[in-house]
Design an enzyme around this catalytic site. Structure first.
Site, PDB file in Angstrom:
ATOM      1  N   GLY A 198      -2.810   6.615  -2.636  1.00  0.00           N
ATOM      2  CA  GLY A 198      -2.521   5.504  -1.742  1.00  0.00           C
ATOM      3  C   GLY A 198      -2.119   5.991  -0.365  1.00  0.00           C
ATOM      4  O   GLY A 198      -1.211   6.831  -0.238  1.00  0.00           O
ATOM      5  N   SER A 199      -2.758   5.463   0.673  1.00  0.00           N
ATOM      6  CA  SER A 199      -2.460   5.895   2.044  1.00  0.00           C
ATOM      7  C   SER A 199      -1.822   4.785   2.863  1.00  0.00           C
ATOM      8  O   SER A 199      -1.961   4.744   4.079  1.00  0.00           O
ATOM      9  CB  SER A 199      -3.747   6.364   2.738  1.00  0.00           C
ATOM     10  OG  SER A 199      -4.645   5.276   2.891  1.00  0.00           O
ATOM     11  N   GLY A 200      -1.119   3.878   2.189  1.00  0.00           N
ATOM     12  CA  GLY A 200      -0.376   2.849   2.901  1.00  0.00           C
ATOM     13  C   GLY A 200       0.902   3.424   3.478  1.00  0.00           C
ATOM     14  O   GLY A 200       1.038   4.640   3.660  1.00  0.00           O
ATOM     15  N   PHE A 201       1.877   2.565   3.730  1.00  0.00           N
ATOM     16  CA  PHE A 201       3.120   3.027   4.333  1.00  0.00           C
ATOM     17  C   PHE A 201       3.800   4.096   3.474  1.00  0.00           C
ATOM     18  O   PHE A 201       4.282   5.101   3.987  1.00  0.00           O
ATOM     19  CB  PHE A 201       4.073   1.848   4.521  1.00  0.00           C
ATOM     20  CG  PHE A 201       3.660   0.903   5.611  1.00  0.00           C
ATOM     21  CD1 PHE A 201       3.414   1.360   6.896  1.00  0.00           C
ATOM     22  CD2 PHE A 201       3.510  -0.450   5.364  1.00  0.00           C
ATOM     23  CE1 PHE A 201       3.036   0.496   7.911  1.00  0.00           C
ATOM     24  CE2 PHE A 201       3.140  -1.328   6.359  1.00  0.00           C
ATOM     25  CZ  PHE A 201       2.898  -0.862   7.643  1.00  0.00           C
ATOM     26  N   GLY A 202       3.863   3.892   2.160  1.00  0.00           N
ATOM     27  CA  GLY A 202       4.545   4.839   1.286  1.00  0.00           C
ATOM     28  C   GLY A 202       3.828   6.159   1.179  1.00  0.00           C
ATOM     29  O   GLY A 202       4.433   7.238   1.326  1.00  0.00           O
ATOM     30  N   ASP A 216       5.504  -1.131  -3.198  1.00  0.00           N
ATOM     31  CA  ASP A 216       5.286  -2.342  -3.998  1.00  0.00           C
ATOM     32  C   ASP A 216       4.959  -2.037  -5.449  1.00  0.00           C
ATOM     33  O   ASP A 216       5.029  -2.923  -6.298  1.00  0.00           O
ATOM     34  CB  ASP A 216       4.129  -3.165  -3.411  1.00  0.00           C
ATOM     35  CG  ASP A 216       4.505  -3.810  -2.089  1.00  0.00           C
ATOM     36  OD1 ASP A 216       5.703  -3.927  -1.817  1.00  0.00           O
ATOM     37  OD2 ASP A 216       3.593  -4.202  -1.337  1.00  0.00           O
ATOM     38  N   GLU A 260       3.193 -17.323   9.259  1.00  0.00           N
ATOM     39  CA  GLU A 260       2.495 -16.755  10.410  1.00  0.00           C
ATOM     40  C   GLU A 260       1.043 -17.216  10.471  1.00  0.00           C
ATOM     41  O   GLU A 260       0.516 -17.516  11.551  1.00  0.00           O
ATOM     42  CB  GLU A 260       2.600 -15.231  10.356  1.00  0.00           C
ATOM     43  CG  GLU A 260       4.026 -14.754  10.617  1.00  0.00           C
ATOM     44  CD  GLU A 260       4.261 -13.277  10.356  1.00  0.00           C
ATOM     45  OE1 GLU A 260       5.280 -12.755  10.847  1.00  0.00           O
ATOM     46  OE2 GLU A 260       3.441 -12.651   9.659  1.00  0.00           O
ATOM     47  N   VAL A 278      -9.078   5.765  -8.022  1.00  0.00           N
ATOM     48  CA  VAL A 278      -8.341   6.280  -9.181  1.00  0.00           C
ATOM     49  C   VAL A 278      -8.433   5.263 -10.310  1.00  0.00           C
ATOM     50  O   VAL A 278      -8.245   4.066 -10.115  1.00  0.00           O
ATOM     51  CB  VAL A 278      -6.871   6.540  -8.809  1.00  0.00           C
ATOM     52  CG1 VAL A 278      -6.046   6.909 -10.043  1.00  0.00           C
ATOM     53  CG2 VAL A 278      -6.782   7.654  -7.769  1.00  0.00           C
TER      54      VAL A 278
END
Length: 433
Positions: A12-16, A301, A172, A80
């Site tokens: 995973g290359s999100g924020f974490g 998450d 939003e 994965v």
């Protein structure tokens, strides 16, 4: 193997995931970052792509470009499918195993339909660039179809936009769609009036922005209604189909419905063979590792862990960033021979949400802001956290142009046949230009 460096695999290359990779810089490790997409996404501004304010390239960056100076990082574009815990390998869709000594799972979450997965085809959620461009296409094609619709009832349904869920994303989206219809598209159609669009925000709970303080929630509700959004509270959605939805026992014809009501974690718990919580998240130890497997960490998450007050760490980008950095810190400490327990201590930076282009609410804990001042703080904060100067400048200029003129520059309908009579039911992925 003698001399082999410690192998850290990040999924995973999100924020974490990206924060973990960056925090491992300088450590005596080999990092492999795996993601099924080639970009890192700044999710807080994803709704602005969906509502034609920003283009995809302004809120996403190629992973390889971000990490181009890190010779210790190998990036793999792959999906994965599982984890062999005993063999310490990550399984890819093509069957290739990726071995690890330490594993960080930062696989995020996607929208959850509370047991009604069949609703997704009629009410797409907003978690990826593909989701955003799909929603943008649905929105813009709705106005185009209304221009060609002679029947008043059908035209009314085409110009009815429903957002389900009044958290930050829903609030939003609602504000942005109203402004798209009443400002951006003003004077561009001849047979239909975009300003007549009906924007509805439906929430099963009795307040909008449920995580915010009551006074900020009440302000947001008033600001939404002043903007022209119809806010329906305390009435859960009971059914969704191709022609509309049922909420609170009432039928509503609407062909453009957006889901912003809930999230479901990735299948990481299934990969690891552990019991998930109700949202599918992995219950982690104090240091974010998995019980019985100290070499495996789950962040963002995908994980659930309680704060000292007993409430769960929220599923926000900053929590994922802090989690990724913490997992990296634990790995580096262990490699240095320090096995002292290092519990994760989440520091909440605050809650932010914007309501159109003139109002926002912010809760920093020690300070609460609302209205025009909050909107400026919200904008500055989001520009600051974008990755590079080029994107900061591009987003700032786009917002300035929208504020001054009301025009959105990313209003292109791409892919598909826009001349089909009922095109808005087509939810194929759309590439940005």
């Amino acid at each position: 193997m003698a001399g082999q460096k410690h192998r850290v695999v990040i999924v995973g290359s999100g924020f974490g995931g990206l924060s973990a990779a960056q925090a491992l810089a300088g450590a005596d490790v080999e990092v492999t970052l795996i993601d099924r997409r080639n970009h890192h996404l700044f999710q807080p501004l994803l709704y602005q792509v969906a509502t034609a304010s920003l283009s995809t390239s302004e809120i996403a960056w190629p992973i390889r470009h971000i990490l181009r100076k890190r010779d210790d990082v190998t990036t793999l574009l792959a999906t994965v499918t599982g984890v062999d815990v005993a063999g310490k390998t990550v399984q890819l869709a093509d069957g290739a195993p990726v071995p690890y000594d330490s594993l960080i799972l930062a696989t995020g979450a996607r929208h959850a339909y509370f047991g009604h997965d069949d609703w997704e085809q009629f009410a797409p959620g907003l978690k990826t660039l593909e989701d955003a461009t799909t929603i943008r296409r649905k929105l813009l094609l709705a106005f185009e179809a209304a221009e060609r619709e002679p029947d008043a009832d059908k035209r009314r349904a085409l110009l009815t936009f429903v957002i389900i869920g009044a958290g930050p994303t829903g609030v939003e989206l609602a504000g942005a769609i109203v402004e798209l219809a009443r400002e951006t598209l003003k004077g561009e159609f001849r047979r239909s009036d975009p300003a007549s669009a009906r924007v509805m925000l439906i929430e099963a709970a009795n307040k909008v922005l449920g995580n915010f303080r009551p006074e900020l929630s009440e302000y947001s509700l008033k600001a939404l209604r002043d903007l022209g959004v119809e806010v329906i509270l305390g009435e859960p959605v009971e059914a969704i189909d191709a022609d509309g939805l049922v909420y609170g026992g009432k039928r509503l014809d609407a062909e453009c419905i957006i889901w912003a009501a809930g999230v479901q974690a990735s299948p990481a718990a299934k990969w690891l063979g552990v019991e998930p919580d109700r949202a599918g998240r992995v219950k982690v130890e104090a240091d974010l590792s998995v019980a019985g497997h100290p070499e495996i960490f789950v962040v963002g998450d995908t994980a659930t862990i309680a704060k000292p007050d007993g409430k769960p760490v929220p599923g926000v980008g900053d929590a994922a960033k802090q989690g990724g950095k913490h997992a990296a810190a634990v790995i580096k400490a262990r490699l240095a021979g320090d096995t002292t327990p290092l519990p994760f201590q989440y520091k909440h930076a605050g809650d932010l949400a914007t309501i159109g282009k003139r109002a926002a609410v912010i809760d920093f804990g020690w300070l609460q802001l609302k209205g025009w001042v909050a909107w400026w703080v919200w904008g500055i904060a989001h520009i600051y956290f974008l990755i590079d100067t080029k994107n900061r400048l591009a987003v700032a200029l786009s917002w300035l142009w929208i504020f001054l003129s009301g025009r959105r520059s990313a209003r292109l309908i791409t892919q598909g046949n826009a001349e089909k009579r009922a095109p808005i039911k087509d939810v194929t992925e759309s590439a940005d230009s």
